[in-house]
Design an enzyme around this catalytic site. Structure first.
Site, PDB file in Angstrom:
ATOM      1  N   TYR A 179       0.833  -1.200   0.000  1.00 20.46           N
ATOM      2  CA  TYR A 179       0.000   0.000   0.000  1.00 20.46           C
ATOM      3  C   TYR A 179       0.867   1.249   0.000  1.00 20.46           C
ATOM      4  CZ  TYR A 179      -4.264  -2.595   1.057  1.00 20.46           C
ATOM      5  OH  TYR A 179      -5.337  -3.431   0.993  1.00 20.46           O
TER       6      TYR A 179
ATOM      7  N   TYR B  12      -0.875  -9.984   0.080  1.00 20.04           N
ATOM      8  CA  TYR B  12       0.136  -9.558   1.059  1.00 20.04           C
ATOM      9  C   TYR B  12      -0.070 -10.315   2.363  1.00 20.04           C
ATOM     10  CZ  TYR B  12      -3.571  -6.333   2.707  1.00 20.04           C
ATOM     11  OH  TYR B  12      -4.735  -5.791   3.163  1.00 20.04           O
TER      12      TYR B  12
ATOM     13  N   ARG C  61      -3.451 -12.189   2.822  1.00 25.71           N
ATOM     14  CA  ARG C  61      -4.689 -11.628   2.282  1.00 25.71           C
ATOM     15  C   ARG C  61      -4.719 -11.889   0.784  1.00 25.71           C
ATOM     16  NH1 ARG C  61      -8.046  -7.916   3.937  1.00 25.71           N
ATOM     17  NH2 ARG C  61      -9.354  -9.596   3.195  1.00 25.71           N
TER      18      ARG C  61
ATOM     19  N   HIS D 267      -7.479  -8.084  -3.146  1.00 24.88           N
ATOM     20  CA  HIS D 267      -8.799  -7.529  -2.821  1.00 24.88           C
ATOM     21  C   HIS D 267      -8.787  -6.025  -3.020  1.00 24.88           C
ATOM     22  CE1 HIS D 267      -6.412  -7.244   0.877  1.00 24.88           C
ATOM     23  NE2 HIS D 267      -7.070  -6.119   1.092  1.00 24.88           N
TER      24      HIS D 267
ATOM     25  N   HIS E 118     -10.609  -2.472  -1.459  1.00 22.05           N
ATOM     26  CA  HIS E 118     -11.389  -1.924  -0.353  1.00 22.05           C
ATOM     27  C   HIS E 118     -12.363  -0.894  -0.915  1.00 22.05           C
ATOM     28  CE1 HIS E 118      -8.836  -3.345   3.089  1.00 22.05           C
ATOM     29  NE2 HIS E 118      -7.929  -3.416   2.137  1.00 22.05           N
TER      30      HIS E 118
HETATM   31 FE   LIG Z   1      -6.149  -4.637   2.272  1.00 24.46          FE
END
Ligand SMILES: [Fe+3]
Lengths: 202, 253
Positions: free
Chosen positions: B124, B163, B173, B176, B178
């Site tokens: 991120y 990640y 995870r 995906h 958000h």
């Molecule tokens: Fe996430």
């Protein structure tokens, strides 16, 4: 319209990475319509401050808080408000803040007005949603003000809270900053029955 | 769009007035909300309230929501894939589009839709993400738009990478997106995530699998579009999001 409704999409945690670039400096200032605008909302400006804590009273960093409230006269600029046309055009009623390393947040807003509703007479209040990593569902609570003891005692939402815990939803006067009254409202996400903030279903 | 028959409700009305607002909105149908706290996700052990939430009437504050939030939250950056003309992010280019609907299938017009995601390597653009995976100089990975009159949203982006979650018993995870949606009532505020069909990590994800109902989990998975519908350069997905709140979508011009 059939009885066959769509099922709502599930909630998830907002996670730790809600973008900082989504925030502008005045997102937590409800007295300004837009970033950089003059504070033009009607009513008494106040600062609403507090900390968000989890189990063992550990401060929660990076929790997102969203505020929603009526204007100073208790009106919403929304089709469901019968007095929408009279609502303060310079008040959106919405703000967003996030907590720092000490778990602290603050909003600059105005004291909302109360209003009459089918459920009863609402005391002045601000609804707060808390979202963050570790919270799979948003936590919703409501801030009331110590200025209105009679209204609070009759509020159809506050009176649903067990009497011993109602005080936790009433903000605490915190002095003045630059001529503006400060109210403190601390949020305990997880505690025991005595310490946890009362939350509402959504 | 999958539908869940629910016969325990009264007939809806196409228009509403203040007096139509029900005293109480119905609770979430069973199995759709995440079961918390989640084993293996330690943060949920200490953040989740331990006391049952209090049921309250939907007074005007709960029934309403911001109508002109685009004045406060600037909208319009729908292209995450191209930071500036010609500067494309690394990864599989992807188009994601769909509709924001209410439980009656009506489009939610003018809803604010916020999207954020990891880059193709699962990192991120956020000060809290300090993992060693590389940042992409051409990818910030977030955007905010407003739905149109049909409740439609659309973004151009790249497919995110998986990640690892930095907890004792690490899990990954799955890729995906958000989503944060701000609709016209307090009930129609939704924060959720979207997944991709067929990813083997989906079955292992503690967050996705905290949703007890299988069909509800399936509804978080986007539908692939055939290449003919999206062109040669882009992966294409559609994903509809249903906000709660019967009577919660005001009829606006
Ligand atoms: Fe996430």
């Amino acid at each position: 319209m059939s009885n066959s409704l769509l099922a709502p999409t599930s909630q998830h945690t907002i996670g730790p990475f809600f973008p900082r670039t989504f925030f502008q400096p005045s997102d937590n200032d409800l007295t300004r319509v837009t970033h950089g605008a003059e504070p033009t909302a009607r009513g008494e400006a106040i600062l609403l401050r507090g900390t968000v804590l989890r189990a063992e009273a550990v401060p929660c960093l990076n929790q997102i808080l969203e505020a929603w409230q009526a204007d100073a006269a208790g009106r919403f600029n929304h089709p469901l408000d019968p007095e929408r046309d009279l609502a303060d055009p310079d008040f959106l009623g919405w703000g967003r803040a996030w907590t720092d390393a000490e778990g602290s947040y603050d909003f600059r807003t105005i004291i909302p007005g109360g209003y009459s509703d089918a459920a009863g007479r609402r005391a002045p209040h601000i609804n707060l949603s808390v979202m963050g990593a570790g919270l799979m569902r948003r936590a919703q609570t409501t801030v009331f003000f110590p200025d209105f003891p009679a209204e609070n005692a009759a509020d159809p939402v506050l009176t649903l809270v067990p009497e011993a815990h109602r005080g936790k939803l009433i903000a605490v006067p915190g002095g003045m900053v630059d001529g503006v009254r400060v109210f403190r409202f601390d949020i305990r996400l997880q505690g025991d029955a005595a310490t946890e903030t009362p939350f509402f279903e959504d | 769009m999958p539908q869940a028959p629910r016969n325990n409700r009264k007939e809806g009305k196409d228009n509403m007035t203040a007096s139509d607002v029900p005293d109480r909105f119905e609770p979430w149908p069973p199995g759709i909300e995440p079961a918390v706290p989640i084993a293996g996700y330690p943060n949920t052990w200490t953040f989740t309230p331990s006391q049952a939430p209090i049921r309250r009437p939907a007074t005007r504050t709960e029934a309403t929501g911001p109508m002109e939030l685009q004045r406060k939250l600037p909208c319009g950056d729908a292209n995450l894939a191209e930071l500036s003309p010609g500067k494309f992010a690394i990864g599989q280019l992807m188009h994601i589009a769909g509709r924001i609907l209410d439980e009656e299938g009506r489009p939610v017009r003018g809803a604010i839709v916020e999207l954020w995601q990891a880059n193709a390597s699962g990192r991120y653009f956020h000060p809290i993400d300090q993992r060693a995976a590389p940042l992409d100089p051409n990818f910030i990975g977030n955007g905010r738009i407003r739905t149109d009159d049909e409740g439609r949203y659309a973004f151009m982006t790249v497919k995110p990478g998986a990640y690892p979650v930095p907890v004792k018993e690490t899990w990954w995870r799955p890729p995906h997106l958000h989503f944060s949606v701000i609709g016209p009532s307090s009930l129609s505020r939704l924060v959720t995530q979207m997944y991709f069909e067929g990813d083997p990590l989906n079955a292992l994800d503690r967050i996705l699998n905290s949703i007890p109902d299988r069909a509800a989990r399936q509804r978080l998975i986007a539908r692939d579009l055939p290449p003919a519908e999206v062109g040669d350069e882009w992966l294409g997905f559609t994903h509809d999001i249903v906000l709660r709140g019967r009577h919660a979508t005001p009829m606006t011009p």
